[in-house]
Design a protein around this motif. Structure first.
Motif, mmCIF file in Angstrom:
data_model
loop_
_atom_site.group_PDB
_atom_site.id
_atom_site.type_symbol
_atom_site.label_atom_id
_atom_site.label_comp_id
_atom_site.label_asym_id
_atom_site.label_seq_id
_atom_site.Cartn_x
_atom_site.Cartn_y
_atom_site.Cartn_z
ATOM 1 N N PRO A 185 0.828 -1.210 0.000
ATOM 2 C CA PRO A 185 0.000 0.000 0.000
ATOM 3 C C PRO A 185 0.860 1.258 0.000
ATOM 4 O O PRO A 185 2.018 1.232 0.412
ATOM 5 C CB PRO A 185 -0.808 -0.123 1.302
ATOM 6 N N VAL A 186 0.293 2.344 -0.482
ATOM 7 C CA VAL A 186 0.987 3.632 -0.498
ATOM 8 C C VAL A 186 0.071 4.680 0.136
ATOM 9 O O VAL A 186 -1.145 4.499 0.220
ATOM 10 C CB VAL A 186 1.362 4.056 -1.932
ATOM 11 N N TRP A 187 0.681 5.769 0.555
ATOM 12 C CA TRP A 187 -0.091 6.861 1.141
ATOM 13 C C TRP A 187 -1.002 7.472 0.084
ATOM 14 O O TRP A 187 -0.641 7.569 -1.086
ATOM 15 C CB TRP A 187 0.840 7.925 1.704
ATOM 16 N N ASN A 188 -2.174 7.913 0.525
ATOM 17 C CA ASN A 188 -3.109 8.529 -0.414
ATOM 18 C C ASN A 188 -2.549 9.822 -0.990
ATOM 19 O O ASN A 188 -2.787 10.157 -2.136
ATOM 20 C CB ASN A 188 -4.449 8.807 0.277
ATOM 21 N N ASN A 189 -1.819 10.570 -0.150
ATOM 22 C CA ASN A 189 -1.214 11.815 -0.608
ATOM 23 C C ASN A 189 -0.064 12.177 0.318
ATOM 24 O O ASN A 189 0.118 11.569 1.378
ATOM 25 C CB ASN A 189 -2.257 12.945 -0.663
ATOM 26 N N LYS A 190 0.698 13.166 -0.089
ATOM 27 C CA LYS A 190 1.889 13.562 0.659
ATOM 28 C C LYS A 190 1.523 14.146 2.028
ATOM 29 O O LYS A 190 2.220 13.910 3.026
ATOM 30 C CB LYS A 190 2.682 14.597 -0.159
ATOM 31 N N LEU A 191 0.427 14.889 2.099
ATOM 32 C CA LEU A 191 0.018 15.496 3.365
ATOM 33 C C LEU A 191 -0.257 14.431 4.414
ATOM 34 O O LEU A 191 0.131 14.575 5.582
ATOM 35 C CB LEU A 191 -1.221 16.373 3.148
ATOM 36 N N GLN A 192 -0.921 13.361 4.003
ATOM 37 C CA GLN A 192 -1.240 12.286 4.946
ATOM 38 C C GLN A 192 0.038 11.672 5.510
ATOM 39 O O GLN A 192 0.122 11.395 6.718
ATOM 40 C CB GLN A 192 -2.070 11.220 4.225
ATOM 41 N N TYR A 193 1.032 11.483 4.667
ATOM 42 C CA TYR A 193 2.305 10.916 5.115
ATOM 43 C C TYR A 193 3.025 11.858 6.077
ATOM 44 O O TYR A 193 3.522 11.430 7.132
ATOM 45 C CB TYR A 193 3.185 10.625 3.902
ATOM 46 N N ILE A 194 3.089 13.142 5.737
ATOM 47 C CA ILE A 194 3.767 14.117 6.602
ATOM 48 C C ILE A 194 3.074 14.186 7.957
ATOM 49 O O ILE A 194 3.727 14.230 9.016
ATOM 50 C CB ILE A 194 3.800 15.505 5.936
ATOM 51 N N LEU A 195 1.752 14.192 7.956
ATOM 52 C CA LEU A 195 1.009 14.231 9.218
ATOM 53 C C LEU A 195 1.271 12.979 10.043
ATOM 54 O O LEU A 195 1.337 13.045 11.283
ATOM 55 C CB LEU A 195 -0.486 14.383 8.949
ATOM 56 N N ALA A 196 1.432 11.832 9.373
ATOM 57 C CA ALA A 196 1.724 10.588 10.091
ATOM 58 C C ALA A 196 3.092 10.675 10.764
ATOM 59 O O ALA A 196 3.244 10.295 11.930
ATOM 60 C CB ALA A 196 1.673 9.398 9.133
ATOM 61 N N GLN A 197 4.092 11.181 10.041
ATOM 62 C CA GLN A 197 5.422 11.313 10.629
ATOM 63 C C GLN A 197 5.423 12.340 11.753
ATOM 64 O O GLN A 197 6.081 12.150 12.786
ATOM 65 C CB GLN A 197 6.445 11.714 9.557
#
Length: 726
Positions: free
Chosen positions: A61-73
């Protein structure tokens, strides 16, 4: 070279020249690899959208978008430590001066190592176990050690979320239940609870109503059913958020990562409107420059940087492994690190603005209480009215008036002053009271909020913020446990998440017995610090010295599309490993000179007392440390001496655009394919004639074909090969 040779004819031909890996190795019939993929080992490989390089793990699986990934980190790295650990260290270690060593260490340890973990996760697209097996199989125990430490931390970290849940639901009352001491009725006499009267209402509520704490760690005291239910709720929330992996946790991050900032900003604005808040902020940022020369300050700053970014836990690698391979993780590392730093400073402003208000309130109470004592001494002729300055009015007594009166009485009654029992009531003394951890969140901060207008509303916001901070970190921690196991052992993530949650809750019951808080202290002090330091040192060494910093930098250039700053080369290779070794030695020395113990709450005395861990508890602390690092030597020995196969003895190869991508981490040292794809070309036995693949004058010559992971150079033809061999 003869003009009629096969290679020369191909050089002057416009027809595409294609040879497969089999042709390259054994001269078999060619296959057009420009339009096909050779896959040996059954690993699914597909092309990207542009028809470019083959992408392995297409089902990942991959992140839906870059914002979601940054918020996760951000949600993972920004946790409870930013709110209750950083402000304490800042106050303890020189106020504003502490920010200087912290920022320096953030640049030489934090950002480089954070970037390293992001890069290896994104490059290899595996959890921590798979990543370090891939880079250096003999050091594959690094990933297992990370999982074990993550599990230990998750056990007690979720207990703190349970405590926050308890306070959250208790906040829906007015007045707040910890604002006043309870009363005890004994027949016709009503008195204040003695334990509460000797301490304070918030302290009593924390130790007695919430924890119902035992006097020492030897007294189990049975389970606290309220905390057991709260712990069950906390694990239910964590399991619900992580059961679908990033599909479920990614959506939760939109709220859990952003909501704490809303609360912190609201608290900052509200606290700045309170009397005395500026006193707290000025006290906080008044630099004590002499503190910067103390080694202890730098050690604690390095430790805080280390844990603030979540290095070594595996959560950073796990989240990054769900990125696309061309994601700019260099920018991500700097962005998340500076947001983390900004959050710590913002939380520090909020904490000391609130504590400044609390200090003024407590100082006023001190002045009133002691002025009543003085009036009593005046009425009983113990003190003369001549000692009181004429301009002082007891009905409107200020802190400066009391200080002046206190100084006069102390000077005149020097020999008998101690018998009067008067306090200094200095604002600085209140501000200098260092509190951290649970003492800050559940005692000092809750006491301050009782003096807020509409205190239940602010209490609900505060503890909801703590729950979200904890959940964000726990989702990363769980991902650091589950993702590597799913990648390595191909288990269903849903079943593994449920099983892990049930096991963790069952073991976590030791934290909700009456002596459970002492076990939280033990795990917090000993289960992670030293093991994680060793893990990160070995991560750094395996990439920079075993894998090769130059090779890693080249692969980053290919992955990112630009060359990272040369600064990272020197930090990875020299500065960061040296700094981490110094930190490890300092931690060992600190553990050696500090008596292993805990602060026990003594009910009869209504105060804390430091107690040494008993023998069995000392054994448990040693066991926690040993278990955290034990996988590293075990895996090294097993694989070095070939006691157990380190994989399935299958080779996965993708051949595209003149480049071979392979995974040899699962091969035995004596496997035939490892002889063919040896690390050093000169050591490779050649059981067949050497052939050359060539695409024409406009292509890149494949004289040095290297693995996609950069670990093994595949030199089928060296630059000095005679033409006759072609």
């Amino acid at each position: 070279m003869p003009k009629n040779s096969k290679v020369t004819q191909r050089e002057h031909s416009n027809d595409p020249v294609t040879e497969s890996v089999a042709d390259l190795l054994a001269g078999e019939e060619p296959v057009d690899y420009k339009h096909s993929v050779l896959n040996v080992g059954g690993v699914p490989v597909t092309k990207d959208q542009d028809g470019g390089n083959a992408i392995e793990n297409d089902d990942r699986p991959v992140w839906n978008n870059k914002l979601q990934y940054i918020l996760a980190q951000i949600g993972y790295s920004v946790g409870l430590g930013n709110v209750w650990r950083f402000p304490y260290l800042c106050q303890k270690n020189g106020g504003g001066a502490y920010l200087v060593p912290y920022f320096i260490l953030l640049l030489i340890i934090g950002i480089p190592l954070f970037f390293l973990e992001l890069a290896v996760g994104q490059r290899i697209r595996r959890g921590s176990i798979g990543v370090w097996n891939y880079i250096c199989p003999r050091l594959g125990g690094i990933g297992f050690a990370s999982c074990i430490v993550c599990f230990f931390v998750g056990l007690y970290y979720n207990v703190i979320i349970g405590w926050s849940i308890f306070y959250f639901f208790k906040s829906f009352q007015s007045p707040l239940p910890w604002s006043e001491c309870p009363l005890i009725t004994n027949g016709s006499v009503t008195i204040v609870e003695p334990e509460c009267e000797k301490s304070s209402a918030t302290t009593y509520f924390w130790y007695r109503d919430t924890l119902n704490i035992a006097n020492n760690i030897n007294e189990g005291g049975g389970l606290n059913w309220k905390m057991t239910l709260c712990l069950l709720s906390a694990w239910f929330l964590v399991g619900l958020c992580t059961i679908k992996g990033i599909q479920s946790s990614g959506k939760v991050m939109y709220f859990s990562s952003l909501f704490p900032y809303v609360v912190l900003i609201c608290f900052l604005v509200r606290s700045l409107l309170l009397r005395g808040s500026i006193d707290g902020i000025l006290h906080m940022f008044t630099p004590k420059l002499e503190k910067m020369m103390e080694a202890q300050v730098w050690r604690e700053a390095a430790t805080q940087v280390f844990f603030a970014l979540g290095l070594g836990f595996g959560g950073v690698i796990a989240f990054s492994s769900y990125n696309k391979k061309d994601n700019n993780c260099h920018f991500d590392a700097a962005l998340v690190a500076f947001i983390n730093f900004f959050t710590s400073v913002l939380a520090t402003l909020v904490v000391f603005a609130v504590l400044g208000f609390k200090a003024n309130v407590m100082n006023e109470k001190c002045v009133i209480t002691n002025s009543e004592k003085i009036i009593g001494y005046l009425n009983s002729k113990v003190l003369s009215h001549d000692l009181i300055p004429p301009h002082i009015n007891f009905s409107h007594l200020t802190a400066s008036d009391y200080s002046e009166m206190y100084s006069v009485i102390k000077t005149v009654k020097e020999n008998h002053f101690s018998e009067l029992g008067l306090d200094t009531c200095q604002l600085e003394d209140e501000l200098d009271k260092s509190v951290q951890g649970t003492g800050l969140a559940f005692i000092a901060f809750t006491e301050a909020m009782t003096h807020f207008p509409a205190s239940p509303f602010w209490s609900v916001l505060f503890f909801l913020m703590l729950i979200n901070l904890g959940l964000g970190s726990m989702m990363g921690t769980m991902e650091g446990i589950i993702s590597p196991i799913v990648d390595s052992f191909k288990m269903r993530k849903e079943f593994l998440t449920i099983g892990c949650t049930i096991i963790a809750f069952s073991i976590g019951l030791i934290f909700v017995q009456r002596s459970g808080n002492y076990f939280v202290t033990m795990f917090d002090d000993y289960s992670a610090t030293l093991p994680l330091t060793i893990v990160v040192i070995l991560e750094n060494i395996s990439v920079s010295w075993i894998y090769g910093t130059k090779k890693f930098m080249q692969e980053l250039t290919e992955m990112l599309g630009f060359t990272p700053y040369r600064y990272y080369y020197y930090t990875w290779k020299y500065i960061s490993p040296l700094a981490m070794v110094i930190l490890m030695l300092a931690s060992i020395i600190q553990m050696g000179i500090t008596p292993p113990g805990y602060n026990a709450w003594i009910m009869e005395e209504a105060m804390e007392r430091f107690l040494i861990f008993p023998g069995w508890a000392l054994g448990l602390t040693v066991t926690l440390i040993v278990l955290g690092v034990l996988p590293i030597p075990i895996v090294f020995i097993v694989r070095h001496f070939h006691l157990v196969s380190d994989g399935s003895n299958t080779l996965s190869v993708s051949y595209n655009r003149g480049r071979m991508m392979k995974d040899m981490s699962n091969l035995d040292d004596h496997d035939e394919t490892r002889f063919i794809l040896s690390k050093v070309p000169s050591e490779t036995p050649s059981p067949m004639p050497i052939h050359r693949s060539y695409n024409g004058p406009d292509s890149i010559s494949p004289l040095e074909m290297t693995a996609a992971n950069g670990r093994y150079g595949i030199g089928y033809l060296s630059a000095g090969t005679p033409e006759s061999e072609l």
